[in-house]
Design a protein around this motif. Structure first.
Motif, PDB file in Angstrom:
ATOM      1  N   GLY A   1     -29.193  49.108 -93.421  1.00  0.00           N
ATOM      2  CA  GLY A   1     -29.586  48.413 -92.193  1.00  0.00           C
ATOM      3  C   GLY A   1     -29.397  46.928 -92.318  1.00  0.00           C
TER       4      GLY A   1
ATOM      5  N   ARG B   1     -32.553  42.758 -86.055  1.00  0.00           N
ATOM      6  CA  ARG B   1     -33.583  42.667 -85.009  1.00  0.00           C
ATOM      7  C   ARG B   1     -34.834  41.961 -85.518  1.00  0.00           C
ATOM      8  NH1 ARG B   1     -30.375  46.654 -84.797  1.00  0.00           N
ATOM      9  NH2 ARG B   1     -29.241  47.075 -82.865  1.00  0.00           N
TER      10      ARG B   1
ATOM     11  N   GLU C   1     -37.373  47.507 -87.120  1.00  0.00           N
ATOM     12  CA  GLU C   1     -36.501  48.359 -87.917  1.00  0.00           C
ATOM     13  C   GLU C   1     -36.870  49.835 -87.754  1.00  0.00           C
ATOM     14  OE1 GLU C   1     -33.642  47.844 -90.294  1.00  0.00           O
ATOM     15  OE2 GLU C   1     -33.686  46.439 -88.624  1.00  0.00           O
TER      16      GLU C   1
ATOM     17  N   GLN D   1     -35.347  50.858 -84.518  1.00  0.00           N
ATOM     18  CA  GLN D   1     -33.917  51.042 -84.728  1.00  0.00           C
ATOM     19  C   GLN D   1     -33.626  52.357 -85.446  1.00  0.00           C
ATOM     20  OE1 GLN D   1     -31.207  50.088 -83.738  1.00  0.00           O
ATOM     21  NE2 GLN D   1     -29.633  49.845 -85.299  1.00  0.00           N
TER      22      GLN D   1
ATOM     23  N   LEU E   1     -31.243  55.358 -84.027  1.00  0.00           N
ATOM     24  CA  LEU E   1     -30.065  55.805 -84.764  1.00  0.00           C
ATOM     25  C   LEU E   1     -30.136  57.291 -85.112  1.00  0.00           C
ATOM     26  CD1 LEU E   1     -29.374  52.828 -87.209  1.00  0.00           C
ATOM     27  CD2 LEU E   1     -28.217  53.365 -85.057  1.00  0.00           C
TER      28      LEU E   1
ATOM     29  N   SER F   1     -43.291  52.506 -85.198  1.00  0.00           N
ATOM     30  CA  SER F   1     -42.933  51.143 -84.788  1.00  0.00           C
ATOM     31  C   SER F   1     -44.058  50.498 -83.996  1.00  0.00           C
ATOM     32  CB  SER F   1     -41.635  51.153 -83.969  1.00  0.00           C
ATOM     33  OG  SER F   1     -41.824  51.680 -82.672  1.00  0.00           O
TER      34      SER F   1
ATOM     35  N   VAL G   1     -33.488  50.345 -74.131  1.00  0.00           N
ATOM     36  CA  VAL G   1     -32.551  51.000 -75.045  1.00  0.00           C
ATOM     37  C   VAL G   1     -32.445  52.491 -74.729  1.00  0.00           C
ATOM     38  CG1 VAL G   1     -34.207  51.528 -76.905  1.00  0.00           C
ATOM     39  CG2 VAL G   1     -31.787  51.158 -77.434  1.00  0.00           C
TER      40      VAL G   1
ATOM     41  N   SER H   1     -27.299  47.725 -76.180  1.00  0.00           N
ATOM     42  CA  SER H   1     -27.134  46.856 -77.342  1.00  0.00           C
ATOM     43  C   SER H   1     -27.564  45.417 -77.101  1.00  0.00           C
ATOM     44  CB  SER H   1     -25.671  46.888 -77.797  1.00  0.00           C
ATOM     45  OG  SER H   1     -25.493  46.111 -78.938  1.00  0.00           O
TER      46      SER H   1
ATOM     47  N   TYR I   1     -31.284  44.869 -76.376  1.00  0.00           N
ATOM     48  CA  TYR I   1     -32.063  45.503 -77.430  1.00  0.00           C
ATOM     49  C   TYR I   1     -31.867  44.842 -78.788  1.00  0.00           C
ATOM     50  CZ  TYR I   1     -32.782  49.226 -80.946  1.00  0.00           C
ATOM     51  OH  TYR I   1     -33.141  49.948 -82.048  1.00  0.00           O
ATOM     52  N   THR I   2     -30.647  44.399 -79.066  1.00  0.00           N
ATOM     53  CA  THR I   2     -30.357  43.858 -80.384  1.00  0.00           C
ATOM     54  C   THR I   2     -30.742  42.394 -80.527  1.00  0.00           C
ATOM     55  OG1 THR I   2     -28.508  45.396 -80.635  1.00  0.00           O
ATOM     56  CG2 THR I   2     -28.514  43.477 -82.097  1.00  0.00           C
TER      57      THR I   2
END
Length: 398
Positions: free
Chosen positions: A92, A96, A123, A126, A130, A184, A212, A241, A244-245
């Motif tokens: 990773g 973020r 994270e 994320q 993913l 999270s 997202v 993206s 969100y990123t």
């Protein structure tokens, strides 16, 4: 050590260790020939303040507590905890948390363990995205390792259990992704920041998760409808993206530090075009990237049939033969090396690759202008870090 390795991998892939020549008329964030680049010894925004290591430590401690909680329920859940640890700690980019951290510091927020723990929660979000993304795309790997659903399917098969290994793997990936989403929230609210600070950032944190998910659905819908419009491709890039990123993490950081409305406006003006440029670069890497840098097989986005800006541009400008080839090969999970090469040729000869690079350059210029305009509103150290992020995000190598 795992986080240190990951940081260095991204530094190689993103050219964080290079600065672009400022002795030409070209802007430093635009493409510069390799012979004009010079090596930079200045630490990256993730290395600075030992941020990558601190994020890794915060995640390690949090996951250690969750492992105890899970195994207290049943020892079989130890495998779930192990899968989470391997996925989250084994790779990773930490971008973020880094954007949220520097957004907070830019708003004059003081450093400390609490802010690092709070932003490290991104994270976990994320990881959730993913895991679900890999399942929806039926991806075999992530960062060069088996994807979560493949890992659990293999365990089912090796153990000789009843039923379908693939179904078991899918169920496990869905549930672990959901668990990471829950974690999270727990880490964000329980990281040590004050209730007032978390309350100010709550709306941005919630919007981030909604956006997202919406972007992810639009991505799936776009492939199902075979929507090749540039408008839809850009909307997916924005919500899946860009916001969100980069934009939302910056706004979360600003809110945690009680940043001004003017600073938030600056962060959005900086973050949205940078986030789009980051995604467009990711799309180029998904077609033309080196697997040793991307961690995914060459041309994987072509096998998945992703209708990105790059692909939409190819459809818009190629000839009838090129469109026919795109229709026939795009989204074929069995696409071989020759098929990947044929699609790459269509994309290149149609001018879509050049068009995408030109859009990245324009977005980089917008990003630079927005950041410069906001310079008086930011702590100088954070301004410098965001400037380096801007350079790195759009200039990852193929």
């Amino acid at each position: 050590m795992l986080d240190e390795i990951d940081v260095h991998r991204w530094l190689r892939a993103s050219l964080f260790h290079r600065r672009f020549s400022r002795h030409t008329d070209a802007h430093p964030w635009r493409h510069t020939p390799s012979h004009t680049r010079t090596v930079c010894s200045v630490p990256s925004p993730i290395e600075h303040a030992e941020l990558g290591t601190r994020v890794g430590s915060a995640l390690t401690e949090f996951l250690r507590r969750q492992r105890h909680r899970l195994t207290d329920i049943d020892v079989e859940l130890g495998r779930v905890a192990e899968a989470a640890e391997l996925f989250i700690l084994g790779g990773g980019k930490r971008i973020r948390p880094a954007f949220a951290y520097w957004g907070y510091r830019g708003a004059a927020g003081p450093d400390g363990d609490a802010i690092v723990a709070c932003v490290s929660s991104l994270e976990l979000l994320q990881a959730s995205a993913l895991m679900h993304d890999d399942l929806m795309d039926d991806s075999d790997t992530r960062r060069g390792e088996p994807s979560v659903h493949r890992r659990f399917a293999t365990h089912h098969r090796d153990a000789g259990w009843s039923g379908s290994p693939e179904h078991f793997g899918s169920c496990a990936a869905i549930l672990l992704g959901d668990l990471c989403m829950t974690w999270s929230d727990e880490m964000f609210t329980g990281g040590g920041m004050s209730a007032d600070a978390v309350g100010r950032a709550r709306a941005d944190f919630d919007f981030m998760r909604t956006e997202v998910s919406a972007g992810q659905y639009l991505d799936v819908l776009t492939q199902a409808q075979r929507d090749t419009s540039i408008e839809r491709a850009l909307k997916v890039a924005r919500f899946k993206s860009a916001k969100y990123t980069i934009e939302r993490p910056l706004l979360i950081g600003a809110a945690l530090a009680d940043g001004s409305p003017e600073l938030r406006e600056c962060y959005s003006a900086f973050g949205l075009p940078l986030g789009e440029a980051f995604q467009l670069r990711d799309d180029v890497l998904g077609v033309f990237g080196d697997p040793s840098h991307t961690g995914k097989p060459a041309g994987d986005d072509l096998r998945e049939g992703k209708h990105t800006f790059l692909i939409a541009s190819a459809y818009e400008t190629t000839d009838a033969a090129g469109s026919k080839l795109l229709d026939e090969l795009l989204g074929d999970p069995e696409l071989d090396v020759s098929g990947v090469a044929a699609l790459r040729q269509v994309i290149t000869e149609s001018g879509a690759l050049d068009r995408t690079e030109q859009r990245i350059d324009r977005l980089a210029e917008q990003t630079r202008a927005a950041l410069e305009k906001g310079r008086p509103l930011m702590v100088p150290e954070a301004f410098d870090m965001l400037e380096r992020f801007g350079e790195a995000a759009v200039r990852r190598r193929l």
